[in-house]
Write a protein that holds these residues in place. Structure first.
Motif, PDB file in Angstrom:
ATOM      1  N   ILE A   1       8.134   9.234  -1.200  1.00  0.00           N
ATOM      2  CA  ILE A   1       7.027  10.139  -1.537  1.00  0.00           C
ATOM      3  C   ILE A   1       5.703   9.443  -1.243  1.00  0.00           C
ATOM      4  CG2 ILE A   1       5.919  11.496  -3.363  1.00  0.00           C
ATOM      5  CD1 ILE A   1       8.651  11.821  -4.634  1.00  0.00           C
TER       6      ILE A   1
ATOM      7  N   GLY B   1       1.519   7.125   3.322  1.00  0.00           N
ATOM      8  CA  GLY B   1       0.368   6.276   3.651  1.00  0.00           C
ATOM      9  C   GLY B   1       0.891   5.011   4.306  1.00  0.00           C
TER      10      GLY B   1
ATOM     11  N   GLY C   1       4.210   3.898   2.382  1.00  0.00           N
ATOM     12  CA  GLY C   1       5.286   4.884   2.461  1.00  0.00           C
ATOM     13  C   GLY C   1       5.794   5.078   3.879  1.00  0.00           C
TER      14      GLY C   1
ATOM     15  N   LYS D   1       1.852  15.245   1.085  1.00  0.00           N
ATOM     16  CA  LYS D   1       1.221  16.504   0.670  1.00  0.00           C
ATOM     17  C   LYS D   1       0.002  16.890   1.513  1.00  0.00           C
ATOM     18  CE  LYS D   1      -1.587  14.625  -3.118  1.00  0.00           C
ATOM     19  NZ  LYS D   1      -1.891  14.707  -4.540  1.00  0.00           N
ATOM     20  N   VAL D   2      -0.549  15.938   2.269  1.00  0.00           N
ATOM     21  CA  VAL D   2      -1.736  16.267   3.076  1.00  0.00           C
ATOM     22  C   VAL D   2      -1.276  16.880   4.402  1.00  0.00           C
ATOM     23  CG1 VAL D   2      -3.752  15.295   4.260  1.00  0.00           C
ATOM     24  CG2 VAL D   2      -3.135  14.480   1.976  1.00  0.00           C
TER      25      VAL D   2
ATOM     26  N   ILE E   1       8.225  18.728  -2.296  1.00  0.00           N
ATOM     27  CA  ILE E   1       8.804  17.643  -3.077  1.00  0.00           C
ATOM     28  C   ILE E   1      10.200  18.010  -3.592  1.00  0.00           C
ATOM     29  CG2 ILE E   1       7.901  18.108  -5.401  1.00  0.00           C
ATOM     30  CD1 ILE E   1       7.005  14.962  -5.129  1.00  0.00           C
TER      31      ILE E   1
ATOM     32  N   VAL F   1       2.857   6.414  -3.528  1.00  0.00           N
ATOM     33  CA  VAL F   1       1.578   7.129  -3.588  1.00  0.00           C
ATOM     34  C   VAL F   1       0.453   6.137  -3.879  1.00  0.00           C
ATOM     35  CG1 VAL F   1       2.707   9.263  -4.325  1.00  0.00           C
ATOM     36  CG2 VAL F   1       1.905   7.636  -6.051  1.00  0.00           C
TER      37      VAL F   1
ATOM     38  N   GLU G   1       1.615  12.546 -11.187  1.00  0.00           N
ATOM     39  CA  GLU G   1       1.932  13.837 -10.550  1.00  0.00           C
ATOM     40  C   GLU G   1       3.312  13.781  -9.875  1.00  0.00           C
ATOM     41  OE1 GLU G   1      -0.336  14.774  -7.050  1.00  0.00           O
ATOM     42  OE2 GLU G   1       0.089  16.911  -7.195  1.00  0.00           O
ATOM     43  N   ALA G   2       3.553  12.705  -9.140  1.00  0.00           N
ATOM     44  CA  ALA G   2       4.837  12.600  -8.424  1.00  0.00           C
ATOM     45  C   ALA G   2       5.998  12.476  -9.414  1.00  0.00           C
ATOM     46  CB  ALA G   2       4.807  11.409  -7.474  1.00  0.00           C
TER      47      ALA G   2
ATOM     48  N   GLN H   1       6.656  15.868 -10.841  1.00  0.00           N
ATOM     49  CA  GLN H   1       7.295  16.750  -9.864  1.00  0.00           C
ATOM     50  C   GLN H   1       8.773  16.391  -9.684  1.00  0.00           C
ATOM     51  OE1 GLN H   1       4.488  15.900  -6.697  1.00  0.00           O
ATOM     52  NE2 GLN H   1       3.603  17.928  -6.834  1.00  0.00           N
TER      53      GLN H   1
ATOM     54  N   SER I   1       4.488   1.536  -5.179  1.00  0.00           N
ATOM     55  CA  SER I   1       3.046   1.446  -5.355  1.00  0.00           C
ATOM     56  C   SER I   1       2.729   0.250  -6.248  1.00  0.00           C
ATOM     57  CB  SER I   1       2.525   2.707  -6.046  1.00  0.00           C
ATOM     58  OG  SER I   1       2.841   3.851  -5.288  1.00  0.00           O
TER      59      SER I   1
ATOM     60  N   LEU J   1       3.566  -6.165   2.110  1.00  0.00           N
ATOM     61  CA  LEU J   1       3.154  -6.119   3.517  1.00  0.00           C
ATOM     62  C   LEU J   1       1.634  -6.215   3.661  1.00  0.00           C
ATOM     63  CD1 LEU J   1       1.840  -3.108   4.110  1.00  0.00           C
ATOM     64  CD2 LEU J   1       4.201  -2.431   4.205  1.00  0.00           C
TER      65      LEU J   1
ATOM     66  N   LYS K   1       3.899  -9.022  -8.449  1.00  0.00           N
ATOM     67  CA  LYS K   1       2.932  -8.527  -7.453  1.00  0.00           C
ATOM     68  C   LYS K   1       1.513  -8.987  -7.811  1.00  0.00           C
ATOM     69  CE  LYS K   1       1.017  -5.941  -4.250  1.00  0.00           C
ATOM     70  NZ  LYS K   1       1.020  -6.345  -2.853  1.00  0.00           N
TER      71      LYS K   1
ATOM     72  N   SER L   1      -6.343  -2.904  -1.035  1.00  0.00           N
ATOM     73  CA  SER L   1      -6.058  -1.816  -1.973  1.00  0.00           C
ATOM     74  C   SER L   1      -5.282  -2.276  -3.197  1.00  0.00           C
ATOM     75  CB  SER L   1      -5.277  -0.717  -1.249  1.00  0.00           C
ATOM     76  OG  SER L   1      -4.032  -1.223  -0.803  1.00  0.00           O
ATOM     77  N   CYS L   2      -4.681  -3.465  -3.130  1.00  0.00           N
ATOM     78  CA  CYS L   2      -3.862  -3.902  -4.268  1.00  0.00           C
ATOM     79  C   CYS L   2      -4.655  -4.714  -5.280  1.00  0.00           C
ATOM     80  CB  CYS L   2      -2.694  -4.724  -3.774  1.00  0.00           C
ATOM     81  SG  CYS L   2      -1.584  -3.749  -2.798  1.00  0.00           S
TER      82      CYS L   2
HETATM   83  N1  LIG Z   1      -1.982  -0.689   2.075  1.00  0.00           N
HETATM   84  C1  LIG Z   1      -1.487  -1.897   1.794  1.00  0.00           C
HETATM   85  O1  LIG Z   1      -1.676  -2.878   2.525  1.00  0.00           O
HETATM   86  C2  LIG Z   1      -0.626  -2.084   0.584  1.00  0.00           C
HETATM   87  C3  LIG Z   1       0.217  -3.208   0.505  1.00  0.00           C
HETATM   88  C4  LIG Z   1       1.039  -3.359  -0.617  1.00  0.00           C
HETATM   89  C5  LIG Z   1       0.989  -2.403  -1.633  1.00  0.00           C
HETATM   90  N2  LIG Z   1       0.134  -1.340  -1.535  1.00  0.00           N
HETATM   91  C6  LIG Z   1       0.139  -0.363  -2.628  1.00  0.00           C
HETATM   92  O2  LIG Z   1       1.005   0.718  -2.248  1.00  0.00           O
HETATM   93  C7  LIG Z   1       0.500   1.966  -2.743  1.00  0.00           C
HETATM   94  C8  LIG Z   1       0.269   2.917  -1.590  1.00  0.00           C
HETATM   95  O3  LIG Z   1      -0.718   2.347  -0.761  1.00  0.00           O
HETATM   96  P1  LIG Z   1      -1.123   3.040   0.621  1.00  0.00           P
HETATM   97  O4  LIG Z   1      -2.102   2.120   1.253  1.00  0.00           O
HETATM   98  O5  LIG Z   1       0.091   3.439   1.355  1.00  0.00           O
HETATM   99  O6  LIG Z   1      -1.866   4.352   0.046  1.00  0.00           O
HETATM  100  P2  LIG Z   1      -2.370   5.658   0.811  1.00  0.00           P
HETATM  101  O7  LIG Z   1      -3.408   6.263  -0.037  1.00  0.00           O
HETATM  102  O8  LIG Z   1      -2.659   5.304   2.250  1.00  0.00           O
HETATM  103  O9  LIG Z   1      -1.083   6.610   0.841  1.00  0.00           O
HETATM  104  C9  LIG Z   1      -0.622   7.348  -0.240  1.00  0.00           C
HETATM  105  C10 LIG Z   1      -0.105   8.673   0.302  1.00  0.00           C
HETATM  106  O10 LIG Z   1       0.576   9.364  -0.725  1.00  0.00           O
HETATM  107  C11 LIG Z   1       0.325  10.746  -0.560  1.00  0.00           C
HETATM  108  N3  LIG Z   1       0.633  11.405  -1.837  1.00  0.00           N
HETATM  109  C12 LIG Z   1       0.056  11.207  -3.042  1.00  0.00           C
HETATM  110  N4  LIG Z   1       0.650  11.961  -3.988  1.00  0.00           N
HETATM  111  C13 LIG Z   1       1.635  12.661  -3.356  1.00  0.00           C
HETATM  112  C14 LIG Z   1       2.593  13.622  -3.795  1.00  0.00           C
HETATM  113  N5  LIG Z   1       2.666  14.018  -5.078  1.00  0.00           N
HETATM  114  N6  LIG Z   1       3.434  14.143  -2.875  1.00  0.00           N
HETATM  115  C15 LIG Z   1       3.375  13.765  -1.581  1.00  0.00           C
HETATM  116  N7  LIG Z   1       2.482  12.865  -1.115  1.00  0.00           N
HETATM  117  C16 LIG Z   1       1.634  12.316  -1.993  1.00  0.00           C
HETATM  118  C17 LIG Z   1      -1.144  10.788  -0.170  1.00  0.00           C
HETATM  119  O11 LIG Z   1      -1.501  12.014   0.434  1.00  0.00           O
HETATM  120  C18 LIG Z   1      -1.225   9.603   0.800  1.00  0.00           C
HETATM  121  O12 LIG Z   1      -0.956   9.998   2.128  1.00  0.00           O
HETATM  122  C19 LIG Z   1      -0.749   1.599  -3.539  1.00  0.00           C
HETATM  123  O13 LIG Z   1      -0.385   1.411  -4.868  1.00  0.00           O
HETATM  124  C20 LIG Z   1      -1.209   0.303  -2.927  1.00  0.00           C
HETATM  125  O14 LIG Z   1      -1.963  -0.490  -3.834  1.00  0.00           O
HETATM  126  C21 LIG Z   1      -0.657  -1.138  -0.442  1.00  0.00           C
END
Ligand SMILES: NC(=O)c1ccc[n+]([C@@H]2O[C@H](COP(=O)([O-])OP(=O)(O)OC[C@H]3O[C@@H](n4cnc5c(N)ncnc54)[C@H](O)[C@@H]3O)[C@@H](O)[C@H]2O)c1
Length: 284
Positions: free
Chosen positions: A6, A9, A12, A31-32, A70, A84, A101-102, A105, A120, A154, A208, A263-264
């Motif tokens: 789910i 990004g 995911g 969802k986008v 979902i 998410v 929310e997820a 759902q 996340s 990552l 983490k 973002s972390c």
């Molecule tokens: N980006 C990184 O380098 C990284 C590395 C390690 C951990 N993280 C962690 O991982 C998590 C995700 O990070 P990201 O960078 O992928 O975030 P992101 O915001 O790029 O992606 C999250 C995605 O989830 C989707 N989403 C949210 N709620 C939803 C729902 N109910 N149903 C369907 N889709 C839904 C959003 O539309 C978005 O596309 C965060 O907690 C972040 O801190 C990120």
């Protein structure tokens, strides 16, 4: 195995593509609509080396699909990754509304056992809160479920490589059933010798943050030493090399520079390590 992811990004999409490439059947829920439309055509909304090629190959071979429904994701697989966003909220804390929310759902559409895996980055003990949320919204309280923590380490820019070549895989579980599923899922990694560490969910969540904080501390520390070097007329690179040859210290993350971000990082960590000279140069 069948897996639902789910959130498509950074985390995911890379998780979904890599697990599909390892032979699993993956359904990714996003969802986008603008992102979803691209993904269905095999176009990655983010640039990551190798990601578009991996996506297109696995779409063609029928191992990865995308949806915005979902309920479809919940019925597709017993193993559901929550990927998410958890951005910083206005109050400075992690905003867990997407996680809530997820979770809600998933609960509303569950008809049989599910393993819900937090990928996340979340505050410690969020797994307890996810469990409470699921229990609040589940239609039939007799349906069993587990919540596990599997933090992601990552780095953006080398996400596929990092996912496929982890220093370690951390899995926090509370039941034998969840442990077996996670061991099965990560077997392709453990067979290659990558370490899989099984802990409690709280320990996994904390690993983490503790890892990120430690890396930030190294950067902050070497920046303070760089200030000292300027004062005493020493070369910071020589000092860092001299320190880094000590195996207890190591040379990684001892490059003086403009700091860290990503973002972390949550504000408590940032405030504590403010000597890191905030920037986005090193993404943790
Ligand atoms: N980006 C990184 O380098 C990284 C590395 C390690 C951990 N993280 C962690 O991982 C998590 C995700 O990070 P990201 O960078 O992928 O975030 P992101 O915001 O790029 O992606 C999250 C995605 O989830 C989707 N989403 C949210 N709620 C939803 C729902 N109910 N149903 C369907 N889709 C839904 C959003 O539309 C978005 O596309 C965060 O907690 C972040 O801190 C990120």
């Amino acid at each position: 195995m069948k897996i639902t992811v789910i959130g498509a990004g950074y985390v995911g999409l890379v998780t979904a593509a890599c697990f599909a490439d390892l032979g699993n059947e993956v359904l990714c829920v996003e969802k986008v609509s603008s992102k979803l439309e691209k993904l269905c055509r095999g176009i990655s909304p983010i640039y990551e080396p190798g990601l578009t090629e991996m996506l297109q190959k696995n779409i063609k071979e029928g191992r990865i699909h995308f949806t915005d429904r979902i309920e479809e994701g919940v019925s597709f697989a017993d193993t559901i990754f929550l990927c998410v966003g958890t951005p910083q909220g206005d109050d400075g804390k992690a905003d867990l509304s997407q996680v809530e929310e997820a979770s809600r759902q998933i609960a509303q559409h569950m008809t049989d056992y599910k393993l819900i895996i937090e990928k996340s980055t979340v505050p410690v003990n969020t797994h307890q809160w996810v469990k409470k949320t699921v229990k609040r919204y589940i239609k039939n309280p007799d349906i069993p479920f587990d919540v596990a923590s599997n933090p992601e380490f990552l780095r953006e820019g080398s996400a596929i490589y990092d996912f496929m070549n982890p220093d370690r895989i951390v899995v926090g579980v509370e039941s034998e059933r969840a442990k077996k599923i996670m061991e099965e899922l990560y077997r392709p990694f453990t067979e290659k010798g990558f370490p899989l560490l099984i802990t409690t969910p709280a320990a996994a969540e904390l690993i983490k943050h503790a890892s990120n904080s430690f890396l930030a501390m190294k950067i902050s520390y070497i920046n303070m030493i760089a200030d000292l070097c300027e004062k005493v007329g020493a070369d910071i690179n020589e000092v860092a090399d001299g320190m880094g040859y000590d195996k207890r210290i190591g040379r990684a993350f001892l490059n003086a520079g403009i700091g860290y971000g990503g973002s972390c990082f949550h504000p408590e960590e940032l405030a504590f390590y403010k000597q890191g000279r905030w920037s986005r140069s090193v993404n943790l």
